[in-house]
Design an enzyme around this catalytic site. Structure first.
Site, PDB file in Angstrom:
ATOM      1  N   HIS A 122       4.239   0.480   2.217  1.00  0.00           N
ATOM      2  CA  HIS A 122       4.149   0.481   0.230  1.00  0.00           C
ATOM      3  C   HIS A 122       2.355   1.227   0.290  1.00  0.00           C
ATOM      4  O   HIS A 122       1.571   1.060  -1.098  1.00  0.00           O
ATOM      5  CB  HIS A 122       3.799  -0.832  -1.077  1.00  0.00           C
ATOM      6  CG  HIS A 122       5.530  -1.484  -0.150  1.00  0.00           C
ATOM      7  ND1 HIS A 122       5.289  -2.561  -0.590  1.00  0.00           N
ATOM      8  CD2 HIS A 122       6.810  -0.564   0.471  1.00  0.00           C
ATOM      9  CE1 HIS A 122       6.799  -2.772  -0.305  1.00  0.00           C
ATOM     10  NE2 HIS A 122       7.328  -1.462  -0.380  1.00  0.00           N
ATOM     11  N   CYS A 133      -5.742  18.569  -5.318  1.00  0.00           N
ATOM     12  CA  CYS A 133      -6.012  19.274  -4.963  1.00  0.00           C
ATOM     13  C   CYS A 133      -4.457  18.688  -3.111  1.00  0.00           C
ATOM     14  O   CYS A 133      -4.809  18.907  -2.177  1.00  0.00           O
ATOM     15  CB  CYS A 133      -6.615  19.285  -3.694  1.00  0.00           C
ATOM     16  SG  CYS A 133      -7.751  18.148  -3.599  1.00  0.00           S
TER      17      CYS A 133
HETATM   18  P1  OAD Z   1       6.612 -11.296  -3.371  1.00  0.00           P
HETATM   19  O1  OAD Z   1       5.917 -12.201  -4.211  1.00  0.00           O
HETATM   20  O2  OAD Z   1       7.835 -10.743  -3.767  1.00  0.00           O
HETATM   21  O3  OAD Z   1       7.426 -12.664  -2.095  1.00  0.00           O
HETATM   22  C1  OAD Z   1       5.654 -14.091  -0.948  1.00  0.00           C
HETATM   23  C2  OAD Z   1       6.910 -14.514  -0.973  1.00  0.00           C
HETATM   24  O4  OAD Z   1       5.638 -14.900   0.391  1.00  0.00           O
HETATM   25  C3  OAD Z   1       7.523 -15.307  -1.964  1.00  0.00           C
HETATM   26  O5  OAD Z   1       8.650 -16.118  -1.150  1.00  0.00           O
HETATM   27  C4  OAD Z   1       7.069 -16.759  -1.020  1.00  0.00           C
HETATM   28  O6  OAD Z   1       7.405 -17.858  -1.474  1.00  0.00           O
HETATM   29  C5  OAD Z   1       6.374 -16.295   0.278  1.00  0.00           C
HETATM   30  N1  OAD Z   1       4.501 -17.172   0.258  1.00  0.00           N
HETATM   31  C6  OAD Z   1       3.514 -17.411  -0.671  1.00  0.00           C
HETATM   32  N2  OAD Z   1       2.965 -18.199  -0.435  1.00  0.00           N
HETATM   33  C7  OAD Z   1       3.545 -18.344   1.395  1.00  0.00           C
HETATM   34  C8  OAD Z   1       2.004 -18.424   2.893  1.00  0.00           C
HETATM   35  N3  OAD Z   1       1.125 -19.324   2.854  1.00  0.00           N
HETATM   36  N4  OAD Z   1       3.100 -18.866   2.964  1.00  0.00           N
HETATM   37  C9  OAD Z   1       4.033 -17.854   3.794  1.00  0.00           C
HETATM   38  N5  OAD Z   1       5.269 -17.647   2.321  1.00  0.00           N
HETATM   39  C10 OAD Z   1       4.559 -17.606   1.545  1.00  0.00           C
HETATM   40  O7  OAD Z   1       5.581 -10.634  -2.406  1.00  0.00           O
HETATM   41  P2  OAD Z   1       6.232  -9.202  -1.514  1.00  0.00           P
HETATM   42  O8  OAD Z   1       7.869  -9.921  -0.607  1.00  0.00           O
HETATM   43  O9  OAD Z   1       5.534  -9.076  -0.249  1.00  0.00           O
HETATM   44  O10 OAD Z   1       6.247  -3.409  -3.450  1.00  0.00           O
HETATM   45  O11 OAD Z   1       6.932  -8.267  -2.185  1.00  0.00           O
HETATM   46  C11 OAD Z   1       8.071  -7.211  -1.607  1.00  0.00           C
HETATM   47  C12 OAD Z   1       7.565  -5.786  -2.811  1.00  0.00           C
HETATM   48  O12 OAD Z   1       7.490  -6.639  -4.524  1.00  0.00           O
HETATM   49  C13 OAD Z   1       5.713  -5.929  -2.740  1.00  0.00           C
HETATM   50  O13 OAD Z   1       5.119  -4.956  -2.106  1.00  0.00           O
HETATM   51  C14 OAD Z   1       5.669  -4.670  -3.991  1.00  0.00           C
HETATM   52  C15 OAD Z   1       5.983  -5.963  -5.545  1.00  0.00           C
HETATM   53  O14 OAD Z   1       7.334  -4.969  -5.803  1.00  0.00           O
HETATM   54  C16 OAD Z   1       5.766  -2.589  -3.937  1.00  0.00           C
HETATM   55  O15 OAD Z   1       4.822  -2.824  -4.419  1.00  0.00           O
HETATM   56  C17 OAD Z   1       6.600  -1.160  -3.679  1.00  0.00           C
END
Ligand code: OAD
Length: 249
Positions: A122, A133
């Protein structure tokens, strides 16, 4: 409790692919996407700001938001989950095994922890691209002198080099991820809600090809019933433990 079979699978795999999400950076103090944004920006919905339409409509507001996020991230350090990913890469590479880190995170904390084989699915908030540019470079200057920031070469407006909602992922990143998946012997999904595609599809792709899949997440996700092993826990605790056990096995 990490299943011994999962430890052996990491130890013996010819190549390991790790997908990380915002949960891995959460322990460094970077809010996840599904957390409510706190403070000044709480009234803004990330899904409404992180779009080409929002930037077109108000490039000053969106670039200020990203500058605020950069300042937040600049104050954060890699946590044990980032360091364990980098250590796993070094360990496997030293044994001439394959390792690729696919990350959805845009904060470059994996880079700061020493990971090298990184595919930024991402993009990154540290990369800014000129709409005039096309020049794209890392910019760690903070705060910006003006909003939106301008290109030093042509004076054009610069946008963050991240994938916005509704935008396609960079071809180079998709190609690199597909190459990594082809040789994958075990797939780890760490700290992601597994809701956003194509990133969320890699675990399914691995499973469909009979590749062992291991999820480490703070809460259940849509892939939890499907993966070979699903460990509910903090990445900053489970990843270092998994690596320790695999290196000792
Ligand atoms: P999310 O915020 O959707 O999910 C984060 C996950 O991490 C959740 O399921 C939490 O339960 C878990 N979590 C939180 N703290 C944690 C820890 N200490 N250890 C393990 N797990 C933990 O974030 P992403 O899955 O990264 O896309 O979101 C995916 C994409 O959604 C992002 O990259 C972004 C967003 O749309 C774009 O920007 C294109």
């Amino acid at each position: 409790m990490i299943p011994p079979e999962a430890v052996r699978a990491v130890r013996d795999a010819p190549s390991v692919v790790v997908l990380t999400g915002a949960g891995v950076s959460a322990e460094s103090g970077v809010p996840t996407f599904r957390d409510a944004a706190r403070g000044l920006w709480a009234k803004y919905d990330p899904t409404r700001l992180a779009t080409p339409e929002a930037f077109e409509a108000d490039p000053e507001l969106v670039s200020r938001w990203y500058d605020w996020r950069r300042e937040r991230v600049a104050a954060c350090a890699p946590n044990p989950g980032h360091h364990a990913s980098a250590e796993m890469e070094r360990w496997l590479t030293s044994m001439r095994r394959g390792f690729t880190l696919l990350t959805q995170n845009v904060d470059r904390l994996h880079h700061a922890a020493g990971s090298r084989a990184i595919v930024e699915l991402h993009g990154s908030i540290w990369i800014w691209r000129c709409l005039g540019c096309g020049t794209e470079r890392e910019d760690r200057s903070m705060p910006f002198a003006e909003y939106p920031p301008r290109c030093a070469d042509c004076g054009g407006i610069r946008r963050p080099g991240v994938v916005w909602f509704g935008e396609a992922l960079p071809h180079a990143a998709l190609d690199a991820a597909e190459r990594a998946m082809r040789g994958c012997g075990i797939f780890l999904s760490v700290g992601t809600s597994s809701l956003v595609y194509p990133a969320a599809g890699y675990a399914r792709q691995a499973h469909a090809r009979g590749i062992p899949t291991l999820e480490i997440n703070a809460e259940p996700t849509p892939i939890s019933p499907m993966v070979t092993w699903s460990i509910q826990g903090k990445s900053g605790e489970v990843l270092p433990e998994l690596l320790r056990l695999a290196m000792e096995a």
